[in-house]
Design an enzyme around this catalytic site. Structure first.
Site, PDB file in Angstrom:
ATOM      1  N   VAL A   1       0.909  -1.145   0.000  1.00  0.00           N
ATOM      2  CA  VAL A   1       0.000   0.000   0.000  1.00  0.00           C
ATOM      3  C   VAL A   1       0.952   1.200   0.000  1.00  0.00           C
ATOM      4  O   VAL A   1       1.567   1.517   1.013  1.00  0.00           O
ATOM      5  CB  VAL A   1      -0.933  -0.002   1.230  1.00  0.00           C
ATOM      6  CG1 VAL A   1      -1.763   1.269   1.275  1.00  0.00           C
ATOM      7  CG2 VAL A   1      -1.832  -1.238   1.211  1.00  0.00           C
ATOM      8  N   PRO A   2       1.142   1.815  -1.178  1.00  0.00           N
ATOM      9  CA  PRO A   2       2.297   2.697  -1.400  1.00  0.00           C
ATOM     10  C   PRO A   2       2.229   4.085  -0.768  1.00  0.00           C
ATOM     11  O   PRO A   2       2.208   5.109  -1.453  1.00  0.00           O
ATOM     12  CB  PRO A   2       2.344   2.786  -2.929  1.00  0.00           C
ATOM     13  CG  PRO A   2       0.923   2.650  -3.342  1.00  0.00           C
ATOM     14  CD  PRO A   2       0.326   1.665  -2.367  1.00  0.00           C
ATOM     15  N   CYS A   3       2.264   4.131   0.549  1.00  0.00           N
ATOM     16  CA  CYS A   3       2.262   5.419   1.243  1.00  0.00           C
ATOM     17  C   CYS A   3       3.540   6.204   0.949  1.00  0.00           C
ATOM     18  O   CYS A   3       3.558   7.426   1.085  1.00  0.00           O
ATOM     19  CB  CYS A   3       2.067   5.219   2.742  1.00  0.00           C
ATOM     20  SG  CYS A   3       3.288   4.163   3.524  1.00  0.00           S
ATOM     21  N   HIS A   4       4.589   5.518   0.500  1.00  0.00           N
ATOM     22  CA  HIS A   4       5.832   6.217   0.158  1.00  0.00           C
ATOM     23  C   HIS A   4       5.661   7.120  -1.062  1.00  0.00           C
ATOM     24  O   HIS A   4       6.481   7.995  -1.296  1.00  0.00           O
ATOM     25  CB  HIS A   4       6.966   5.208  -0.087  1.00  0.00           C
ATOM     26  CG  HIS A   4       6.723   4.259  -1.213  1.00  0.00           C
ATOM     27  ND1 HIS A   4       5.941   3.120  -1.076  1.00  0.00           N
ATOM     28  CD2 HIS A   4       7.133   4.275  -2.503  1.00  0.00           C
ATOM     29  CE1 HIS A   4       5.905   2.479  -2.235  1.00  0.00           C
ATOM     30  NE2 HIS A   4       6.619   3.166  -3.120  1.00  0.00           N
ATOM     31  N   ARG A   5       4.586   6.936  -1.818  1.00  0.00           N
ATOM     32  CA  ARG A   5       4.340   7.744  -3.016  1.00  0.00           C
ATOM     33  C   ARG A   5       3.631   9.059  -2.700  1.00  0.00           C
ATOM     34  O   ARG A   5       3.328   9.830  -3.598  1.00  0.00           O
ATOM     35  CB  ARG A   5       3.525   6.943  -4.035  1.00  0.00           C
ATOM     36  CG  ARG A   5       4.275   5.731  -4.551  1.00  0.00           C
ATOM     37  CD  ARG A   5       3.478   4.931  -5.555  1.00  0.00           C
ATOM     38  NE  ARG A   5       4.164   3.668  -5.843  1.00  0.00           N
ATOM     39  CZ  ARG A   5       3.551   2.565  -6.239  1.00  0.00           C
ATOM     40  NH1 ARG A   5       2.243   2.548  -6.414  1.00  0.00           N
ATOM     41  NH2 ARG A   5       4.252   1.471  -6.460  1.00  0.00           N
TER      42      ARG A   5
END
Length: 158
Positions: free
Chosen positions: A120-124
């Site tokens: 779940v790409p919270c780094h984006r």
């Protein structure tokens, strides 16, 4: 609930889950690396897909997810899944997509509680000014992940 630990370029990654899906993936430096032949069947695909991601062979994940969170957190995490590989979005843009620009702090807080690192790409999600802001795994990991996903690789001059 079963747990395995895999080695990644960003440290040791812990994967938790059961037959209902993967509930948590976290980065750290602690844990004994699990032997692949001893992975529980319901964690095996997550480990394989994460390894493929780090090898540059995978841009999306298809294993079953089962994170625990509030209804609002679940809504934010679902929206994060729509940010394409190699792209970023600001917290403000994410708040607008979720229908309430005033909820930016709540969106940021839910983003910070994301239990499924990378998948779940919270780094984006970045600051409106393009800055790398807040990342539970450390800003150096966030930078590494964004560089890893960037389709234009910076070449060294020397």
């Amino acid at each position: 609930m079963d747990t395995i630990f895999i080695k990644t370029p960003l440290g040791i990654t812990k994967i938790d889950g059961d037959e209902n899906g993967i509930s948590a993936i976290t980065a750290g430096n602690d844990g004994n690396i699990s032997a692949p032949d001893q992975y529980p069947v319901h964690l095996r695909e997550a480990a394989v897909q994460l390894e493929e991601y780090f090898e540059g062979k995978r841009t999306e994940f298809t294993f079953k997810l089962n994170p625990a969170g509030t209804e609002f957190q679940q809504k934010v995490w679902k929206a994060l899944l729509d940010i394409p590989f190699g792209k970023t979005m600001s917290y403000l843009e994410l708040s607008k997509i979720l229908g309430d620009v005033k909820a930016i702090r709540a969106v940021a807080a839910a983003n910070g509680k994301n239990p499924l690192w990378i998948v779940v790409p919270c780094h984006r999600v970045i600051g409106s000014d393009g800055s790398l802001t807040g990342y539970a795994g450390g800003l150096w990991r966030k930078k590494w992940l964004l560089d890893h996903e960037n389709p234009i690789k910076q070449q060294t001059l020397f």
